[in-house]
Design an enzyme around this catalytic site. Structure first.
Site, PDB file in Angstrom:
ATOM      1  N   ASP A 193       0.864  -1.188   0.000  1.00 39.04           N
ATOM      2  CA  ASP A 193       0.000   0.000   0.000  1.00 39.04           C
ATOM      3  C   ASP A 193       0.895   1.231   0.000  1.00 39.04           C
ATOM      4  OD1 ASP A 193      -2.386   1.752   0.461  1.00 39.04           O
ATOM      5  OD2 ASP A 193      -3.321  -0.173   0.941  1.00 39.04           O
ATOM      6  N   HIS A 264      -2.902   3.289  -4.724  1.00 38.25           N
ATOM      7  CA  HIS A 264      -2.227   2.860  -3.488  1.00 38.25           C
ATOM      8  C   HIS A 264      -0.818   2.332  -3.777  1.00 38.25           C
ATOM      9  CE1 HIS A 264      -5.536   3.517  -0.729  1.00 38.25           C
ATOM     10  NE2 HIS A 264      -6.362   2.922  -1.570  1.00 38.25           N
ATOM     11  N   GLU A 350      -9.952   2.808  -5.059  1.00 38.16           N
ATOM     12  CA  GLU A 350      -9.530   4.170  -4.712  1.00 38.16           C
ATOM     13  C   GLU A 350      -8.364   4.664  -5.565  1.00 38.16           C
ATOM     14  OE1 GLU A 350     -10.843   4.300  -0.025  1.00 38.16           O
ATOM     15  OE2 GLU A 350      -8.835   3.598  -0.503  1.00 38.16           O
TER      16      GLU A 350
END
Length: 786
Positions: A193, A264, A350
């Site tokens: 991440d 990410h 995201e």
């Protein structure tokens, strides 16, 4: 087959449902239980025999032997098949059309475990562990019983994020043991991440030399109070990965790796800046969050950094650069060699499109492929990765954003933003794993009396247990695409092993019954009773479980005369007593006395109450602290022109005048009313003619979650509740950059009986922000009138 027929006949003749019989303390509860009379006496040494295939028994027996000694102090001695044994394992067909299942029979003479595979034999062992006396008394008694059992869902998962905070191999193994004890069979390992890359990739050593370390971490809940300025990191070598995968396999748990893309990716980009659309653009970390070392490094020419805060970031993998795909394929090749699972999770969530929209290479790619927007560009990215994974014999899993722009042909969707993505994917005949944030994000608080920092939200064990993984919107055929469910543990605010356990337990017990037991055998009242023994098991394991189940439930209601608020307290434990005190009402020596609670009572002033629940003078759960703030609107009748979202209903309109002001952000989300794209228009009846000079609206902003300050606040007054005149407006609202804030409208003293407050939604989210182009959320907490 003769024994099998008799065994099943016994079940059909005398099986009773979960609600009809005195329950054994089994979690998850089996499909069928037939209780007999008497006990099998188990001594400090037991004998065991097996007719399971030798290669499977070779793995199963050491586990059984070691756990019996570790958990119960019982030695296990193997004897040859055909000899007299206390416990016998046998391979038998099951009436489940090939679905793994087991039968466990306890008689006064011994224990018989039949199964059609080694995996259900392992599950039978977990059931046996729960039948054994928990206090290690030898000899001990095991009740005579017949059990037939199998799992409802094929996929029964738990996730662990090791990027935000890193956990050593020994604890990861313990985590896997916890899954095994609860009959869960999938470990989703979130390895990369923005805040850290945690897996050794030999072709790209900088991923761990650079990408596994950050120079600092924000202090406290986002946006925090600065950086701790402490280097933080760690990673797993490939040998350690193999060790964990083998450990899990021995417990019939599949390990699925997750390598995040295309978003990410900050940690990887810090190691290899050419993965970014803009390699020369410095990593953005706000000045009030960045560490001193990172500030110094950027001043001295270092461009990219491992992220030090939480959220969603614009710097993502470049979709227009073929080198990005070659890099990811090379990474996949090494990861695939470590994980035998047929699944590979690529994240896909995201991913801001801000950089893609201005990146020449991404725009050229979009033009060449005839893609209409950046969502289709992400779909291209995911589908290109899927083709590569499929060529390696792997099936791609992605978070539900992979639906945007078109779903990859064979992809499995992990639905986290509610159930909508999972429903859509199932209707498209794609397999689905349900993992909605509400209620199976275990990083959300399980206590309203929050005693440590969490990311927000409130997912108590009751909500977890009530979850049904197959949405009612699906037909029976569409429902077959639901593989199962999973709970997720994100670790932004989980820094150590003890906190992991605290967030897991006892909610993992509820999850296990959701994904294992049949719908017919799920019964909350029964589960509550069995949960008491589960707490004792956690204590035996030395696990740091949450006591939130014992917390008091507090309800704030209008008083009969609307001049106060009424406070109601409830305990789940009938035998307990509730005591409370006004912490600001002290005697001559500065002590606040506790009083026994008997019925709801009125709160008539600003003060702080404390309440506890006790048995035999021993406190259960956390103390409940509630601060009340009174003003001229507190406790008054209130109506809303537009109701709040069903996702954030609070306690209805009264939430805005109940005297409670939110202090902990989304960790206490029930203290907010949430409006998606809509305004909040409230009408308050003051009950009498009163002079007022200001109105203050408590709001909340967290742009990463699409929650924005209001555009404006306007106040109106009326003497009859029909005709209103404006008293003033706030104009543009700044409130606060992030977190809790207030907007105040001041005006000259005005006599009035009714107040109307219109809190305008921000509107469309601007470009360059998470959720750009979507309607903003408006969160309103309390309205003060003075």
């Amino acid at each position: 087959m003769r024994f099998l027929t008799c065994f099943l006949f016994a079940f059909s003749a005398s099986t009773v449902t979960i609600a009809q019989q005195k329950q054994l303390d089994l979690i998850p509860y089996p499909v069928e239980v037939t209780q007999g009379t008497g006990y099998f006496i188990i001594k400090n040494t037991v004998t065991v025999s097996s007719s399971l295939p030798a290669h499977e028994w070779k793995n199963l027996f050491p586990y059984f032997k070691n756990e019996m000694k570790k958990q119960f102090g019982i030695a296990v001695k193997e004897v040859a098949m055909g000899q007299q044994a206390d416990i016998s394992f046998n391979m038998r067909r099951m009436p489940t059309s090939g679905k793994p299942a087991y039968q466990l029979e306890v008689t006064k003479k011994g224990i018989l475990i039949n199964s059609n595979f080694a995996e259900p034999a392992f599950h039978a062992i977990q059931t046996l562990f729960q039948l054994l006396p928990i206090d290690k008394k030898v000899p001990g008694q095991i009740p005579v019983v017949k059990i037939f059992d199998h799992a409802r869902f094929e996929y029964r998962g738990m996730h662990l994020d090791v990027s935000r905070h890193f956990f050593p191999v020994d604890f990861v193994k313990k985590y896997i043991d916890y899954l095994a004890y609860h009959k869960l069979n999938t470990f989703h390992w979130h390895l990369t991440d923005d805040q850290g890359w945690r897996i050794e990739i030999k072709k790209y050593p900088s991923l761990t030399n650079i990408g596994s370390w950050r120079n600092g971490t924000i202090i406290g809940r986002y946006p925090g109070t600065g950086s701790d300025n402490k280097g933080y990191g760690g990673y797993y070598t490939q040998e350690q990965i193999k060790e964990v995968v083998k450990y899990a396999k021995d417990r019939f748990i599949e390990v699925i790796p997750e390598i995040e893309m295309p978003g990410h990716g900050s940690a990887a980009i810090a190691a290899y800046p050419w993965l970014s659309c803009f390699p020369e653009k410095p990593t953005e970390i706000p000045a009030n969050m960045i560490s001193q070392k990172s500030s110094s490094e950027q001043r001295n020419g270092q461009v990219k950094l491992v992220q030090e805060t939480w959220g969603v970031f614009d710097d993502v993998f470049c979709a227009g650069n073929d080198s990005t795909f070659m890099f990811l394929q090379n990474v996949m090749d090494e990861v695939i060699g470590l994980f035998p699972s047929k699944y590979f999770h690529i994240g896909g969530d995201e991913c801001p499109k801000t950089h893609w929209k201005i990146c020449p290479r991404c725009q050229q790619r979009k033009k060449e492929l005839g893609l209409k927007d950046e969502h289709e560009l992400q779909s291209y990215f995911v589908q290109r990765m899927e083709k590569y994974l499929n060529s390696k014999g792997k099936t791609l899993i992605g978070w539900d954003e992979i639906l945007e722009g078109g779903l990859a042909p064979k992809a499995i969707v992990m639905s986290w933003r509610g159930e909508t993505g999972g429903i859509e994917a199932a209707k498209q005949q794609h397999q689905v794993i349900m993992t909605p944030g509400n209620p199976v994000y275990f990083d959300h608080s399980q206590s309203e009396n929050e005693d440590s920092i969490t990311i927000g939200g409130y997912n108590p064990i009751e909500k977890v247990y009530a979850y049904e993984p197959v949405p009612k919107e699906l037909t029976t055929e569409e429902g077959n695409y639901i593989l199962g469910a999973q709970a997720n543990l994100w670790t932004e605010y989980i820094e150590n092993n003890r906190k992991v356990e605290y967030m897991l337990f006892p909610r993992m017990a509820a999850l296990s019954e959701v994904v294992w037991s049949s719908k017919e055998n799920r019964n909350w009242e029964s589960f509550e009773k069995r949960l008491m023994m589960q707490f004792k098991r956690y204590e035996k394991w030395g696990a740091n479980y949450s006591k939130a189940y014992f917390d008091l439930k507090a309800t704030v209601m209008p008083s009969k005369d609307n001049n106060a608020v009424s406070w109601k307290l409830e305990s789940k434990i009938k035998e307990s007593i509730i005591q409370y005190r006004d912490k600001e009402d002290k005697d001559d020596i500065g002590v606040s006395d506790f009083f026994d609670y008997t019925a709801p009572f009125n709160v008539e002033k600003s003060t702080t109450y404390e309440a506890v629940t006790k048995i035999a003078n021993k406190q259960l759960g956390n103390a409940l602290l509630q601060k009340f703030h009174f003003n001229k609107a507190t406790g008054k009748p209130i109506t809303l022109h537009i109701p709040p979202s069903k996702n954030y209903p609070g306690d209805g309109a009264f939430t805005l005048v109940n005297g409670i002001q939110n202090q902990k952000g989304l960790a206490r989300s029930k203290e907010f009313l949430g409006f998606s794209g809509a305004d909040c228009e409230a009408l308050i009846n003051l009950g009498s003619f009163q002079e007022i000079s200001s109105v203050t609206v408590h709001v909340f902003q967290q742009k990463g979650s699409w929650i924005w300050n209001p555009a404006s606040v306007e106040v109106f007054s009326s003497v009859d509740g029909m005709y209103f005149s404006s008293l003033g407006s706030s104009g543009d609202v700044t409130a606060t950059a992030s977190g809790n804030g207030t907007v105040t409208v001041n005006f000259t003293n005005t006599p009035t009986s009714f107040i109307k407050v219109i809190v305008k939604n921000f509107g469309d989210i601007p470009e360059g922000n998470p959720g750009a182009g979507k309607k903003a959320w408006l969160f309103v907490d309390e309205i003060e009138v003075n």
